[in-house]
Design an enzyme around this catalytic site. Structure first.
Site, short mmCIF file in Angstrom:
data_model
loop_
_atom_site.label_atom_id
_atom_site.label_comp_id
_atom_site.label_asym_id
_atom_site.label_seq_id
_atom_site.Cartn_x
_atom_site.Cartn_y
_atom_site.Cartn_z
N ALA A 157 0.83 -1.20 0.00
CA ALA A 157 0.00 0.00 0.00
C ALA A 157 0.86 1.25 0.00
O ALA A 157 0.60 2.20 -0.74
CB ALA A 157 -0.94 0.00 1.21
N TYR A 158 1.90 1.25 0.82
CA TYR A 158 2.80 2.40 0.87
C TYR A 158 3.47 2.60 -0.48
O TYR A 158 3.52 3.71 -1.01
CB TYR A 158 3.85 2.19 1.96
CG TYR A 158 4.79 3.35 2.14
CD1 TYR A 158 4.39 4.49 2.84
CD2 TYR A 158 6.09 3.31 1.63
CE1 TYR A 158 5.25 5.57 3.01
CE2 TYR A 158 6.96 4.38 1.79
CZ TYR A 158 6.53 5.51 2.48
OH TYR A 158 7.38 6.58 2.65
N SER A 159 4.01 1.52 -1.04
CA SER A 159 4.70 1.62 -2.34
C SER A 159 3.75 2.11 -3.42
O SER A 159 4.10 2.99 -4.23
CB SER A 159 5.28 0.25 -2.73
OG SER A 159 6.22 -0.19 -1.77
N SER A 161 0.95 3.81 -3.07
CA SER A 161 0.51 5.19 -2.83
C SER A 161 1.58 6.19 -3.26
O SER A 161 1.28 7.24 -3.84
CB SER A 161 0.15 5.40 -1.35
OG SER A 161 1.30 5.36 -0.52
#
Length: 251
Positions: A157-159, A161
């Site tokens: 999710a971080y990557s 986003s």
């Protein structure tokens, strides 16, 4: 660490996630250059503590949820009442989410990361860019991540986003290219801040192992790069992605 000094006199800067970490270091650099700074952060207690560290310089604090449209609109109104039209926006608010595989990632956690990191950046850009275009001058700097270019395992999710923030930066940069407003982003490798508290030690060790310099970045190093991007000197660069990764970036 000492660095270049930029003249931000008569400029009003908003820094989201400005009460700690990279955002706070950027806010100090902008303030030292003479800018009126509005710190936006979701944590009122940390925000109050951060404001106290500016040694009498003019710093305005606003408690805001960047993922909420109404909250962002209210923050814009408060900041503009305090400092007038915003000429500089630094989107630094972000969360990592849990370190889990895609198969184990909950939809709730996915949505939460996207809400802050991507939706929040979008909402702040959308809210403040019109005032910049009307005045004919502005600087927008989005804090993305090397994870948005390479995709860290167990951080989908971080990557994703941060990859989306890079795409948003390029799109908005082209849209505003003839307005006097530049839009750029930076893609740091891991910088040791309180955001590490959201990660497992295994993931922290993985990130360090990927940096050829063998150390984490410093918040002041990221702030130094953002300082140029926020300055009048950055006049022919827009839609750009600037690595600050200790040698990790390969493209």
């Amino acid at each position: 660490m000492a660095g270049n000094q930029y003249d931000f006199a008569d400029k009003h800067a908003v820094v989201t996630g400005g009460a700690s970490g990279i955002g706070l270091a950027i806010a100090h650099l902008l303030s030292a250059g003479g800018a009126v700074v509005s710190l936006w952060d979701h944590n009122a207690e940390v925000l109050k503590k951060a404001q106290a560290g500016f040694a009498g310089r003019e710093v305005h604090g606003v408690t805001v949820d960047v993922s909420d449209e109404a909250s962002v609109a209210a923050a814009v109104a408060q900041s503009e009442t305090h400092g007038g039209t915003v000429q500089i926006l630094v989107n630094s608010a972000g969360i990592t989410g849990p370190n889990k595989t895609v198969c184990d990632y909950s939809v709730e956690d996915w949505d939460k990361v996207m809400a802050v990191n991507l939706r929040g950046t979008f909402l702040c850009c959308r809210a403040l860019a019109p005032g910049m275009t009307t005045s004919g001058y502005g600087r927008i700097i989005n804090i993305a991540s090397i994870a948005g270019k390479e995709g860290n395992p167990n951080a989908s999710a971080y990557s994703a986003s941060k990859a989306a923030v890079i795409g948003l930066t390029k799109s908005l940069g082209k849209e505003l290219a003839k307005t006097g407003v530049t839009v750029n982003c930076v893609t740091p490798a891991a910088v040791h801040t309180a955001i590490f508290d959201q990660m497992t030690q295994q993931h922290i060790d993985y990130m360090l192992s990927k940096i050829p310099m063998g150390r984490f970045g410093q918040t002041e190093e990221v702030a130094a790069l953002v300082g140029w991007l926020a300055s009048p000197d950055c006049s022919f660069t827009t839609g750009g992605t600037f690595d600050i990764s200790g040698g990790r970036a390969t493209y």
